[in-house]
Design an enzyme around this catalytic site. Structure first.
Site, PDB file in Angstrom:
ATOM      1  CD  GLU A 256      -1.910   3.202 -17.218  1.00  0.00           C
ATOM      2  OE1 GLU A 256      -0.966   3.760 -16.636  1.00  0.00           O
ATOM      3  OE2 GLU A 256      -2.118   3.337 -18.431  1.00  0.00           O
ATOM      4  CB  CYS A 295      -1.098   6.187  -9.839  1.00  0.00           C
ATOM      5  SG  CYS A 295      -2.219   7.093 -10.906  1.00  0.00           S
TER       6      CYS A 295
HETATM    7  P1  NAP Z   1      -4.332  -3.897  -6.007  1.00  0.00           P
HETATM    8  O1  NAP Z   1      -4.380  -4.508  -4.678  1.00  0.00           O
HETATM    9  O2  NAP Z   1      -3.384  -4.450  -6.998  1.00  0.00           O
HETATM   10  O3  NAP Z   1      -5.828  -3.989  -6.560  1.00  0.00           O
HETATM   11  C1  NAP Z   1      -6.170  -3.402  -7.787  1.00  0.00           C
HETATM   12  C2  NAP Z   1      -7.388  -4.092  -8.353  1.00  0.00           C
HETATM   13  O4  NAP Z   1      -7.055  -5.433  -8.701  1.00  0.00           O
HETATM   14  C3  NAP Z   1      -8.559  -4.189  -7.397  1.00  0.00           C
HETATM   15  O5  NAP Z   1      -9.736  -3.969  -8.114  1.00  0.00           O
HETATM   16  C4  NAP Z   1      -8.481  -5.613  -6.894  1.00  0.00           C
HETATM   17  O6  NAP Z   1      -9.710  -6.122  -6.478  1.00  0.00           O
HETATM   18  C5  NAP Z   1      -8.030  -6.312  -8.151  1.00  0.00           C
HETATM   19  N1  NAP Z   1      -7.416  -7.608  -7.944  1.00  0.00           N
HETATM   20  C6  NAP Z   1      -6.622  -8.000  -6.929  1.00  0.00           C
HETATM   21  N2  NAP Z   1      -6.236  -9.269  -7.128  1.00  0.00           N
HETATM   22  C7  NAP Z   1      -6.807  -9.682  -8.283  1.00  0.00           C
HETATM   23  C8  NAP Z   1      -6.787 -10.914  -9.019  1.00  0.00           C
HETATM   24  N3  NAP Z   1      -6.094 -11.960  -8.608  1.00  0.00           N
HETATM   25  N4  NAP Z   1      -7.508 -10.970 -10.164  1.00  0.00           N
HETATM   26  C9  NAP Z   1      -8.209  -9.909 -10.610  1.00  0.00           C
HETATM   27  N5  NAP Z   1      -8.267  -8.726  -9.950  1.00  0.00           N
HETATM   28  C10 NAP Z   1      -7.565  -8.613  -8.806  1.00  0.00           C
HETATM   29  O7  NAP Z   1      -4.033  -2.339  -5.943  1.00  0.00           O
HETATM   30  P2  NAP Z   1      -4.719  -1.223  -5.024  1.00  0.00           P
HETATM   31  O8  NAP Z   1      -4.235  -1.428  -3.632  1.00  0.00           O
HETATM   32  O9  NAP Z   1      -6.178  -1.144  -5.259  1.00  0.00           O
HETATM   33  O10 NAP Z   1      -4.096   0.083  -5.667  1.00  0.00           O
HETATM   34  C11 NAP Z   1      -2.897   0.670  -5.225  1.00  0.00           C
HETATM   35  C12 NAP Z   1      -1.830   0.579  -6.273  1.00  0.00           C
HETATM   36  O11 NAP Z   1      -2.340   0.955  -7.532  1.00  0.00           O
HETATM   37  C13 NAP Z   1      -0.670   1.507  -6.006  1.00  0.00           C
HETATM   38  O12 NAP Z   1       0.509   0.797  -6.080  1.00  0.00           O
HETATM   39  C14 NAP Z   1      -0.726   2.541  -7.118  1.00  0.00           C
HETATM   40  O13 NAP Z   1       0.504   3.013  -7.560  1.00  0.00           O
HETATM   41  C15 NAP Z   1      -1.419   1.813  -8.185  1.00  0.00           C
HETATM   42  N6  NAP Z   1      -2.165   2.759  -9.006  1.00  0.00           N
HETATM   43  C16 NAP Z   1      -1.729   3.004 -10.260  1.00  0.00           C
HETATM   44  C17 NAP Z   1      -2.409   3.878 -11.069  1.00  0.00           C
HETATM   45  C18 NAP Z   1      -1.964   4.148 -12.475  1.00  0.00           C
HETATM   46  O14 NAP Z   1      -2.750   4.727 -13.227  1.00  0.00           O
HETATM   47  N7  NAP Z   1      -0.776   3.782 -12.872  1.00  0.00           N
HETATM   48  C19 NAP Z   1      -3.563   4.497 -10.597  1.00  0.00           C
HETATM   49  C20 NAP Z   1      -3.973   4.227  -9.313  1.00  0.00           C
HETATM   50  C21 NAP Z   1      -3.265   3.352  -8.524  1.00  0.00           C
HETATM   51  P3  NAP Z   1     -10.127  -6.228  -4.929  1.00  0.00           P
HETATM   52  O15 NAP Z   1     -10.178  -4.840  -4.423  1.00  0.00           O
HETATM   53  O16 NAP Z   1     -11.457  -6.868  -4.988  1.00  0.00           O
HETATM   54  O17 NAP Z   1      -9.073  -7.045  -4.276  1.00  0.00           O
END
Ligand code: NAP
Length: 521
Positions: A256, A295
């Site tokens: 997602e 999102c």
């Molecule tokens: P993110 O930086 O990609 O992080 C998301 C999750 O992934 C966090 O729990 C992060 O952990 C983890 N993560 C990061 N690098 C990783 C790796 N190498 N291996 C495993 N896990 C890893 O995204 P965000 O800043 O939290 O969220 C914002 C984005 O999410 C926006 O672009 C939004 O559109 C999207 N979003 C989408 C939805 C949907 O349902 N489609 C819902 C909400 C948000 P850490 O925090 O520990 O780094």
């Protein structure tokens, strides 16, 4: 400062190394830290497979529903405490925190009811028996059984409570244990909610584990019976999808990700019309709720060319009534973004969009705050931009600014608005507002291949409409292309990720007997 631990192999444990620090989004003060260095991720996966999986698979759907019911009740019982953590850590207003925490309990409650309706079976039967020859002697039947691995749930920072719950509820319902990993920056609420869930006594040993911080080497130990459900940015999604072990073992990964969600104001709408009012209130809600960090928030607002000026004036009028500031104050409707990085990204994003569209409200350089030190906190003003036309835009169609930001784009007719919508390359949700049936049908069918969900706003539903940014457990959440291609929720549909669909072929009466033991979909 509080240390946030992880719950692995039946115990709360902490890592030893450099900890990540969580902040108060309003004051920027450090409030907690988390570290997972050195934790036994391979052992956690084994623990889930060895204890949690068998325990859940032994339970009927009714019994799994009882677990969900107890988890919903426990969250409701701790609601006020959880809301305060959302306000403190993520900068949520009380109303925004409710949206997250109540969304979590409501999703567990929904799956409790759904499981009850599935009854005393332990597996699902997909469709009718299929005759494979001239007689019913040789027959075919599809069944769905729970996978025997562990579901790894990785969530984004914006919904620490709901994000954890929606994945957990579907996995429990399907009969699969999970390891939840919230985004570290806003994990204070998720950590406490997980403590509350464990404290309910509803979860069998090994059914639920929790990682607070990095996943470490967990991905190196996944197998083809495990599942990854990820919510977050496209960049992280691409890394996880391309992980060597995921590719080698064929680990299913549900994504997602980003989305340039849109709203379309129908050409028939005008001031005083209930559908027009619905359109305005949905757009403003999506722009302001959770400071636009959803999102499903509306990023692109399509308006018929000759109505742009009037619509923009009405949107500005409504946005002017919002107050940005200390999220614990009753009259403040927009709190800060959750982290310094989110603020920096949102301001950079507004500047990028402003190269293609004109800022008509808010902007990156303006800050009017209520009840808080203006030199502190991750605040971004609600910002509305207007583009002169849609075709030549790039950033507006492609760059998701994850904050209270949207752009009005003119369109000429339904064909053009569909083509412009498609420039987002796949989204979670679109909403169309009109009372013109022909326009609605043409637009909805044209938008459908590019979206996971479409909300149709009209006078008939103006009083009961659920805004597009609210994800309902009954309906699928997810979208094609840029949105990740994943599907979550949607009742039993969301459980499919955690179950293997198997085609059985054999003697008809045997298969009929087997089908009778499952729950037919
Ligand atoms: P993110 O930086 O990609 O992080 C998301 C999750 O992934 C966090 O729990 C992060 O952990 C983890 N993560 C990061 N690098 C990783 C790796 N190498 N291996 C495993 N896990 C890893 O995204 P965000 O800043 O939290 O969220 C914002 C984005 O999410 C926006 O672009 C939004 O559109 C999207 N979003 C989408 C939805 C949907 O349902 N489609 C819902 C909400 C948000 P850490 O925090 O520990 O780094």
């Amino acid at each position: 400062m509080k240390t946030l631990t992880s719950f692995l192999k039946g115990a709360w444990v902490k890592g030893h190394g450099k900890a990540a620090v969580l902040h108060n989004a309003t004051t920027e003060e450090p409030i907690a830290e988390a570290c997972t260095d050195g934790l036994d991720m391979a052992g956690a996966l084994r623990w889930g497979r060895e204890f949690g999986g068998p325990a859940l698979r032994r339970l009927t759907f009714t019994e799994r529903g009882l677990i969900c019911k107890k988890l919903a009740d426990a969250i409701v019982a701790h609601r006020d405490e959880l809301l305060l953590l959302g306000i403190l850590n993520a900068g949520n207003t009380r109303s925004d925190a409710k949206f997250d925490v109540d969304g979590a309990s409501a999703t567990f409650a929904y799956y409790a009811e759904l499981c009850k309706s599935l009854g005393d079976a332990r597996y699902l039967v997909d469709g009718e028996a299929i005759a494979l020859g001239r007689s019913s002697r040789l027959s075919g039947q599809h069944v769905l059984t729970p996978k025997v691995g562990v579901a790894v749930h990785i969530n984004a920072f914006n919904f620490p409570a709901w994000g954890l719950a929606e994945k957990a509820a579907t996995a429990i319902a399907a009969g699969m244990p999970f390891i939840a990993k919230p985004a570290t920056s806003t994990a204070l609420l998720a950590h406490r909610m997980f403590e509350v869930m464990l404290g309910s006594g509803a979860l069998p040993e090994g059914a639920a584990q929790f990682i607070c911080g990095s996943v470490g080497d967990l991905f190196d130990h996944l197998t083809g019976q495990d599942v990854v459900a990820f919510t977050g940015s496209s960049d992280t999604a691409a890394k996880l999808r391309g992980h060597r072990r995921v590719l080698e073992k064929g680990v299913p990964v549900n994504i997602e990700a980003d989305s340039l969600n849109l709203a379309i104001c129908g050409p028939d709408l005008e001031s005083g019309n209930p559908t027009y009012d619905l359109f305005l209130s949905c757009v403003v809600k999506e722009l302001t709720q959770k400071a636009g960090q959803k999102c499903t928030a509306i990023r692109r607002i399509f308006v018929k060319e000759d109505q742009v000026d009037a619509v923009v004036a009405d949107l500005i009028d409504r946005l002017s009534q919002h107050k940005v500031g200390a999220p614990n104050l009753d009259d403040v409707t927009i709190g800060p973004l959750s982290t310094a990085q989110q603020k920096a990204d949102a301001l950079a994003g507004i500047r990028k969009l402003s190269a293609e569209a004109k800022i008509v409200f808010g902007g990156p350089d303006k800050l009017e705050l209520h009840g808080t030190d203006p030199t502190k906190g991750y605040f971004v003003m609600p910002t509305l931009l207007v583009a002169a036309e849609g075709e030549s835009l790039h950033a507006v169609h492609e760059h998701e600014v994850f904050g209270p930001v949207a752009t009005v784009i003119p369109y000429s007719d339904s064909d053009q608005v569909i083509a412009l919508a498609a420039r987002g390359e796949g989204g979670l949700v679109a909403s169309v507002y009109s009372d013109d049936k022909t326009f609605l049908m043409d637009t909805v069918l044209g938008l459908a291949p590019y979206h996971g969900r479409i909300c149709i706003g009209s006078e008939k539903v103006a009083g009961t409409f659920v805004p597009p940014g609210t994800v309902m457990p009954h309906l699928l959440h997810g979208g094609p292309g840029r949105a990740g291609g994943g599907t979550e929720l949607g009742g039993t549909r969301g459980m499919m990720l955690y179950m293997q669909r198997t085609a059985l072929q054999g003697f008809g009466p045997y298969l009929d007997g087997l089908a009778a033991g499952g729950k037919k979909l």
